[in-house]
Enzyme design. Sequence first.
Site, PDB file in Angstrom:
ATOM      1  N   VAL A   1      42.873  36.096  49.930  1.00 15.36           N
ATOM      2  CA  VAL A   1      41.394  37.070  49.579  1.00 15.36           C
ATOM      3  C   VAL A   1      40.086  36.459  49.546  1.00 15.36           C
ATOM      4  O   VAL A   1      39.119  36.473  49.913  1.00 15.36           O
ATOM      5  CB  VAL A   1      41.861  38.034  48.592  1.00 15.36           C
TER       6      VAL A   1
ATOM      7  N   LYS B   1      45.599  44.836  42.127  1.00 11.69           N
ATOM      8  CA  LYS B   1      45.730  46.405  41.443  1.00 11.69           C
ATOM      9  C   LYS B   1      46.484  46.505  40.127  1.00 11.69           C
ATOM     10  O   LYS B   1      46.198  47.289  39.300  1.00 11.69           O
ATOM     11  CB  LYS B   1      46.594  46.706  42.532  1.00 11.69           C
TER      12      LYS B   1
ATOM     13  N   GLU C   1      37.053  48.189  44.131  1.00 14.05           N
ATOM     14  CA  GLU C   1      37.199  49.136  45.200  1.00 14.05           C
ATOM     15  C   GLU C   1      38.661  48.497  46.740  1.00 14.05           C
ATOM     16  O   GLU C   1      39.765  49.308  46.846  1.00 14.05           O
ATOM     17  CB  GLU C   1      36.026  48.978  46.961  1.00 14.05           C
TER      18      GLU C   1
ATOM     19  N   GLY D   1      54.640  37.703  58.730  1.00 14.61           N
ATOM     20  CA  GLY D   1      53.982  37.789  57.469  1.00 14.61           C
ATOM     21  C   GLY D   1      53.826  38.860  56.624  1.00 14.61           C
ATOM     22  O   GLY D   1      52.721  38.695  56.079  1.00 14.61           O
TER      23      GLY D   1
ATOM     24  N   GLU E   1      56.448  39.218  51.949  1.00 12.79           N
ATOM     25  CA  GLU E   1      56.679  38.130  51.129  1.00 12.79           C
ATOM     26  C   GLU E   1      58.106  37.462  51.472  1.00 12.79           C
ATOM     27  O   GLU E   1      58.879  38.224  51.661  1.00 12.79           O
ATOM     28  CB  GLU E   1      56.064  37.835  49.172  1.00 12.79           C
TER      29      GLU E   1
ATOM     30  N   ASP F   1      54.188  47.961  43.959  1.00 10.04           N
ATOM     31  CA  ASP F   1      53.141  48.308  44.721  1.00 10.04           C
ATOM     32  C   ASP F   1      52.073  49.532  44.552  1.00 10.04           C
ATOM     33  O   ASP F   1      51.057  49.932  44.149  1.00 10.04           O
ATOM     34  CB  ASP F   1      52.547  47.499  46.289  1.00 10.04           C
TER      35      ASP F   1
ATOM     36  N   LYS G   1      48.956  51.483  42.954  1.00 10.95           N
ATOM     37  CA  LYS G   1      47.991  52.019  43.075  1.00 10.95           C
ATOM     38  C   LYS G   1      47.885  53.155  43.387  1.00 10.95           C
ATOM     39  O   LYS G   1      46.674  54.005  42.828  1.00 10.95           O
ATOM     40  CB  LYS G   1      48.217  51.974  45.543  1.00 10.95           C
TER      41      LYS G   1
ATOM     42  N   GLY H   1      45.124  42.788  53.901  1.00  9.04           N
ATOM     43  CA  GLY H   1      44.781  41.549  55.245  1.00  9.04           C
ATOM     44  C   GLY H   1      43.486  40.331  54.860  1.00  9.04           C
ATOM     45  O   GLY H   1      42.870  41.601  53.484  1.00  9.04           O
TER      46      GLY H   1
END
Length: 404
Positions: free
Chosen positions: A12, A100, A124, A182, A185, A196, A200, A298
């Site tokens: 990122v 997150k 965001e 990909g 992980e 995860d 969120k 992504g």
Amino acid sequence: MSKVAILGFGVVGSGVAEVLQRNGAHIGEKLHGSVELKYILDVRDFPQSPFADRIIHDFAIIERDPEVDIVVETIGGARAAKEFTQRALAAGKSVVTSNKELVAKHGFELMELAQKNGVSYLYEASVGGGIPIIRPLKQCLAANEITEVCGILNGTTNYILTRMIRAGLSFDAALKEAQENGYAEADPTADIEGHDACRKICILASLAFGRHIDPEQVPTEGITNVSLADVAYADSCGRKLKLLGRAIRGEDGRIRAFVAPHLVEGENPLAGVEDVFNAITVRGNAIGDVMFYGRGAGKLPTASAVVADVMDAARNKDRPKYLDWGPGGESVTAPPDDVVSPWYVRAEASADALRGALGEITPLARAGAPENETAVLTASMPLGELKSRLAGVKAHSVFRVLED
């Protein structure tokens, strides 16, 4: 002019640098002023990178530089990232993050610190990657009383379930394929165990309902127990298996937030969300149901959301943006045991035995099912009642059915 420092030069962080460079002229036109990348903090060196001259290893350089007014945190985790975020905010620098875990656990206190120091804390990209959901939830839907937020919040698990459904792969084979492509992980625990998605839904629920909801308050079940048998039974009744994060405001005002596999009716828009895509539905008392859909992760989609926050922070230096919520606590949430829904049950029992235990049922069928295996859909009932009714029944899979 705004000068930016990026913390972490992974997927990122490097994407943010790329977007700032590639779209610099466009960003400048939108802001009527430039945004310049001054530093990139990482423990590693990147001699082959076009940004090699901006790599530093000491956060204090950023902290003490009065020219840096926006810090982009893409380190991940909740330890070093929290410390650097606190120090940046205390130094009067706005912080933009895609983290997150940090926002879900410590968002309330970090937003308080941002307000105290007259800067912005924007996030965001922490939910849904490039899907715009945080601002719409806080601003565009502000006239609504939100009653439920529900979504496919993890692209890895959605890819795995899609491959199980469409290609007949086992869970293990689909996971391996996701890793090879990909999408997962080497250690996929946070995805496949639902952590995860839990983080969120905590962020979305905190925004929607105005109080901090900690991940420890959210019962979470991943997809490791989903089998091809369950996929086949779901298909037999026109449904798809999806891992959903949900947050529902009860009549008592408390929030029932949870993550679990669901059977979703084929006509529901969520059923058609496949591969690594995410989708989030919001139910408001004025607008009804709306859905936000797109790539949930992504490099460039997530970087796009981060840079949009950077632009917002730069545009609002003198009037910081507060997408905040109130404090949390045990009184804010309640267990989801009283949330009423039909249930899918696959058990080592006869249909008569399940009917005796569960009452009204709809038996399901699949090719090649063992003689002692029965799968059914139940009538609507709360989880607490289902648990008591299933006492003594050897159940292999028990999943909620999403009602419209």
